[in-house]
Enzyme design. Structure first.
Site, PDB file in Angstrom:
ATOM      1  N   GLU A 458       0.830  -1.226   0.000  1.00 18.89           N
ATOM      2  CA  GLU A 458       0.000   0.000   0.000  1.00 18.89           C
ATOM      3  C   GLU A 458       0.853   1.261   0.000  1.00 18.89           C
ATOM      4  O   GLU A 458       0.563   2.214   0.716  1.00 18.89           O
ATOM      5  CB  GLU A 458      -0.944   0.009   1.217  1.00 18.89           C
TER       6      GLU A 458
HETATM    7  C1  LIG Z   1       2.484  -9.685   0.880  1.00 15.68           C
HETATM    8  C2  LIG Z   1       2.253  -8.646  -0.163  1.00 15.68           C
HETATM    9  C3  LIG Z   1       0.967  -8.399  -0.610  1.00 15.68           C
HETATM   10  C4  LIG Z   1       0.741  -7.502  -1.650  1.00 15.68           C
HETATM   11  N1  LIG Z   1      -0.532  -7.358  -2.153  1.00 15.68           N
HETATM   12  C5  LIG Z   1      -0.696  -6.641  -3.306  1.00 15.68           C
HETATM   13  C6  LIG Z   1      -1.963  -6.633  -3.975  1.00 15.68           C
HETATM   14  O1  LIG Z   1      -2.934  -7.262  -3.526  1.00 15.68           O
HETATM   15  N2  LIG Z   1      -2.064  -5.937  -5.139  1.00 15.68           N
HETATM   16  C7  LIG Z   1      -1.022  -5.255  -5.677  1.00 15.68           C
HETATM   17  O2  LIG Z   1      -1.186  -4.653  -6.718  1.00 15.68           O
HETATM   18  N3  LIG Z   1       0.190  -5.235  -5.057  1.00 15.68           N
HETATM   19  C8  LIG Z   1       0.366  -5.913  -3.893  1.00 15.68           C
HETATM   20  N4  LIG Z   1       1.600  -5.922  -3.270  1.00 15.68           N
HETATM   21  C9  LIG Z   1       2.706  -5.210  -3.893  1.00 15.68           C
HETATM   22  C10 LIG Z   1       3.216  -4.025  -3.116  1.00 15.68           C
HETATM   23  O3  LIG Z   1       2.317  -2.973  -3.211  1.00 15.68           O
HETATM   24  C11 LIG Z   1       4.618  -3.714  -3.664  1.00 15.68           C
HETATM   25  O4  LIG Z   1       5.491  -4.705  -3.163  1.00 15.68           O
HETATM   26  C12 LIG Z   1       5.101  -2.342  -3.294  1.00 15.68           C
HETATM   27  O5  LIG Z   1       4.362  -1.361  -3.969  1.00 15.68           O
HETATM   28  C13 LIG Z   1       6.576  -2.139  -3.588  1.00 15.68           C
HETATM   29  O6  LIG Z   1       6.871  -2.517  -4.898  1.00 15.68           O
HETATM   30  P1  LIG Z   1       8.111  -3.477  -5.167  1.00 15.68           P
HETATM   31  O7  LIG Z   1       7.971  -4.682  -4.311  1.00 15.68           O
HETATM   32  O8  LIG Z   1       8.237  -3.663  -6.624  1.00 15.68           O
HETATM   33  O9  LIG Z   1       9.358  -2.689  -4.608  1.00 15.68           O
HETATM   34  P2  LIG Z   1      10.116  -1.505  -5.365  1.00 15.68           P
HETATM   35  O10 LIG Z   1       9.137  -0.551  -5.912  1.00 15.68           O
HETATM   36  O11 LIG Z   1      11.142  -2.072  -6.270  1.00 15.68           O
HETATM   37  O12 LIG Z   1      10.827  -0.814  -4.138  1.00 15.68           O
HETATM   38  C14 LIG Z   1      11.946  -1.403  -3.445  1.00 15.68           C
HETATM   39  C15 LIG Z   1      12.435  -0.413  -2.396  1.00 15.68           C
HETATM   40  O13 LIG Z   1      12.884   0.782  -3.032  1.00 15.68           O
HETATM   41  C16 LIG Z   1      12.223   1.923  -2.496  1.00 15.68           C
HETATM   42  N5  LIG Z   1      11.804   2.815  -3.572  1.00 15.68           N
HETATM   43  C17 LIG Z   1      11.272   2.494  -4.758  1.00 15.68           C
HETATM   44  N6  LIG Z   1      10.965   3.602  -5.448  1.00 15.68           N
HETATM   45  C18 LIG Z   1      11.309   4.655  -4.688  1.00 15.68           C
HETATM   46  C19 LIG Z   1      11.225   6.058  -4.823  1.00 15.68           C
HETATM   47  N7  LIG Z   1      10.711   6.622  -5.914  1.00 15.68           N
HETATM   48  N8  LIG Z   1      11.664   6.837  -3.808  1.00 15.68           N
HETATM   49  C20 LIG Z   1      12.175   6.285  -2.691  1.00 15.68           C
HETATM   50  N9  LIG Z   1      12.283   4.956  -2.500  1.00 15.68           N
HETATM   51  C21 LIG Z   1      11.853   4.145  -3.471  1.00 15.68           C
HETATM   52  C22 LIG Z   1      10.983   1.412  -1.797  1.00 15.68           C
HETATM   53  O14 LIG Z   1      10.650   2.225  -0.708  1.00 15.68           O
HETATM   54  C23 LIG Z   1      11.340   0.001  -1.426  1.00 15.68           C
HETATM   55  O15 LIG Z   1      11.743  -0.053  -0.076  1.00 15.68           O
HETATM   56  C24 LIG Z   1       1.827  -6.777  -2.191  1.00 15.68           C
HETATM   57  C25 LIG Z   1       3.124  -6.996  -1.706  1.00 15.68           C
HETATM   58  C26 LIG Z   1       3.346  -7.930  -0.727  1.00 15.68           C
HETATM   59  C27 LIG Z   1       4.755  -8.156  -0.251  1.00 15.68           C
END
Ligand SMILES: Cc1cc2nc3c(=O)[nH]c(=O)nc-3n(C[C@H](O)[C@H](O)[C@H](O)COP(=O)(O)OP(=O)(O)OC[C@H]3O[C@@H](n4cnc5c(N)ncnc54)[C@H](O)[C@@H]3O)c2cc1C
Length: 607
Positions: A458
């Site tokens: 989220e």
């Molecule tokens: C158990 C679980 C349930 C989930 N459920 C859903 C769901 O139902 N539907 C859905 O659509 N998604 C879902 N998600 C996805 C979740 O919303 C994403 O994991 C999240 O948005 C982060 O994306 P990412 O994992 O690709 O990490 P990334 O976007 O690659 O980020 C990795 C790290 O880099 C940092 N980062 C990235 N971009 C920036 C920036 N611009 N500025 C500063 N820091 C940054 C982040 O803070 C993070 O700590 C779920 C995830 C999990 C783990």
């Protein structure tokens, strides 16, 4: 130790929720009906959720090649929740709802989070259906939203992709019109989708007759190419199984296939999936491509999706709070029963004396009071925000607009603060259990693992912080921030009149001034790279100031209550927050105000 007295105090003594019954929408309600809802949810949570919290952790969802298998207890918990009517608690009577204030719904849902946070995924279903009520056509509401509210179907939110999580502008799932008559489908303009969605919670299971996926996908521009950025994103309903315009299953499977289950650190009661859309595993009418129906207008998908973000974020914050409180109650119980060591003073020198219980050690009391101040303070914040949602929906136009703006500023805190500090509470709960806390024989390690998710999904912590300092405190010429400052100053003025609270009121006034000064200093050069380099420390300081305000306001109500352990405990938790926590904001704001570049400017090779 039970959650209920705290919930009752916050709802009735602090927020005066029964006064909402004076409004037309809630006229049939009273404290009696509110209590009945809370009683029912507390009972279902106790009987159908709590006994199975460990089971759903150890018996992770399994895929047998055809179906996802979940424990029987998960099926029963979900059925009991749907039968209680909580899926549509806040909906209109005509929708089969109870027209309950959202504040009561949020509080009642807390009992389920406390008992077993991952056994149900009703928040997603409700969010999905609520979105359709606002942006869907009449047929979409009748076929999909109503069947979600009555528990026949469940819902998902499909935003993330393997290569695009925080940055949704980079999604590559695409949707193209399905045939020349694509606009004539009674379920909405019909498209074919192709792409992969990652991390989709509750993306595959047999808990309900059907699963309604809400999917973000890009529709190509006139040149047939995907439009870069978020502008090209549209929103689609993609049912797992095809339905007709009356909501009956047609017997045809849609082209959505489970590519795999993710094996998570915690929150294991809910399946988490990688879904393939449109790869031809289940061709519809002999063709590959998942059938999806457009929701709202083309290219406005993200706007539609974000419509329900405030409530989703209050939901995530509340889940984090409940895990924090679950750890607090477990460690409190443990500390009252575990004998170990002797007092530090002269009385402890005699080894022939029996050991004391660890709750008698000052440091264990510190760890308990920290958990209480994080958990109960954050619960108050979530309920305050939920009350703002009710104000936004039923208040006078001016009050509703103020509530909208306050929510804009407060929701990053409502989501992020409990995610960070109630996780810290879980860590303290493990510490109080000593070595036993580090084993799977006690529940606290699971609470920590479950809670670790909340800083990630989220909108991750970093993204929430950027949203707060980069957008929310600036929007509409800083009006949201000014409104919040006005509310905080109102509390300060009232607390100044109470001798026991006056010093805290002063401290809060200073903290507010520091946050205001740091906000200006961060933006002094007007450069986002300067201002946002320390967005997380800013959010931490902002959050601590908000929590100090909430605690002082709660203390004003606690102060009026009759003498007793509950009153003493609440006032002590407030004092703890002011003495041990609020002073931390100085260090956080120092790097914000000086636009410190220690982290931002470090070249990659120096790490
Ligand atoms: C158990 C679980 C349930 C989930 N459920 C859903 C769901 O139902 N539907 C859905 O659509 N998604 C879902 N998600 C996805 C979740 O919303 C994403 O994991 C999240 O948005 C982060 O994306 P990412 O994992 O690709 O990490 P990334 O976007 O690659 O980020 C990795 C790290 O880099 C940092 N980062 C990235 N971009 C920036 C920036 N611009 N500025 C500063 N820091 C940054 C982040 O803070 C993070 O700590 C779920 C995830 C999990 C783990």
């Amino acid at each position: 130790m039970s959650l209920r007295p705290t919930v009752d105090f916050l709802l009735y003594d602090w927020l005066d929720v029964p006064s909402l019954s004076e409004r037309e929408r809630f006229a049939d309600h009273s404290r009696e009906t509110f209590d009945a809802v809370l009683d029912t949810c507390e009972r279902i949570a106790r009987e159908k959720y709590a006994p199975f919290n460990r089971l759903v952790d150890t018996q992770e969802p399994q895929f047998d090649g055809e179906k996802v298998i979940l424990p029987q207890a998960t099926h029963e918990a979900n059925r009991a929740y749907a039968e209680s009517g909580m899926l549509s608690a806040a909906q209109d009577y005509e929708e089969g709802g109870m027209q309950l204030p959202y504040t009561i719904e949020a509080a009642a849902n807390g009992f389920f989070g406390l008992a077993s946070v991952s056994i149900g995924s009703s928040l997603l279903t409700k969010g999905n259906a609520n979105l359709l009520l606002v942006h869907g056509t009449e047929v979409q509401k009748a076929v999909f939203a109503r069947n979600e509210f009555n528990g026949r179907f469940s819902g998902t939110m499909c935003l993330s992709e393997p290569q695009a999580g925080s940055s949704l502008s980079d999604i590559t799932t695409r949707a193209v019109p399905d045939g020349a008559d694509f606009e004539a489908d009674p379920l909405g303009a019909r498209y074919r989708l192709k792409g992969n969605k990652m991390w989709i919670s509750a993306g595959e299971h047999e808990l309900t007759e059907n699963i309604v996926h809400l999917v973000l996908a890009k529709t190509p521009g006139p040149d047939g190419k995907l439009i870069p950025g978020t502008r090209g994103i549209s929103l689609f309903i993609v049912p797992k199984k095809m339905v007709d315009a009356q909501g009956q299953l047609t017997g045809v499977r849609n082209d959505v296939a489970l590519a795999g289950l993710n094996h998570k650190l915690g929150w294991r009661g809910t399946t988490n999936t990688l879904l393939n859309f449109g790869e031809g595993k289940f061709p519809v009418n002999g063709e590959a491509g998942a059938v999806g129906y457009l929701v709202g207008r083309p290219h406005e998908g993200l706007r539609c999706m974000f419509h329900m973000m405030n409530e989703a974020r209050i939901g995530v914050g509340t889940a984090a709070v409940m895990l924090g409180l679950a750890g607090y109650y477990a460690s409190l119980d443990y500390a009252k029963n575990r004998p170990q060591g002797r007092p530090v003073g002269p009385a402890g020198k005699d080894p022939t004396q029996p050991p004391v219980r660890i709750i008698e050690h000052a440091d264990v009391k510190r760890m308990l009071l920290a958990q209480k101040s994080y958990g109960e303070g954050a619960l108050a914040l979530e309920l305050y925000c939920a009350r703002l949602v009710d104000e936004q929906h039923t208040g006078t136009p001016e009050a509703a607009d103020d509530a909208r703006l306050l929510l804009e500023v407060l929701t990053p805190i409502a989501k992020s603060w409990p995610s960070e500090w109630c996780l810290e509470a879980n860590s303290l709960a493990i510490q109080i259990h000593g070595g036993y806390g580090y084993t799977r024989d006690f529940p606290v390690e699971q609470y920590w693992r479950d809670n670790r998710l909340n800083m990630i999904h989220e909108g991750t912590h970093g993204i929430q912080a950027t949203d707060l300092l980069g957008r929310k405190v600036l929007m509409e010429n800083g009006k949201g921030l000014q409104l919040l400052a006005g509310r905080i100053n109102g509390t300060i003025e009232r607390a100044m009149q109470v001798p026991e609270l006056a010093a805290h009121a002063n401290a809060l006034g200073q903290a507010l001034a520091q946050v205001g000064g740091a906000t200006k200093a961060a933006w002094a050069t007007g450069e986002p790279t300067d201002a946002l380099a320390n967005a997380v420390p800013y959010m931490q300081a902002f959050g601590h100031t908000v929590l100090a305000w909430i605690w002082l306001d709660v203390a004003l109500s606690a102060h009026m209550a009759t003498e007793g352990a509950a009153r003493t405990g609440r006032l002590a938790a407030m004092r703890f927050f002011f003495h041990y926590e609020l002073p931390k904001i100085g260090a956080w704001l120092q790097v914000v105000s000086s636009r410190d570049q220690t982290c931002a400017s470090l070249p990659e090779e120096a790490f």
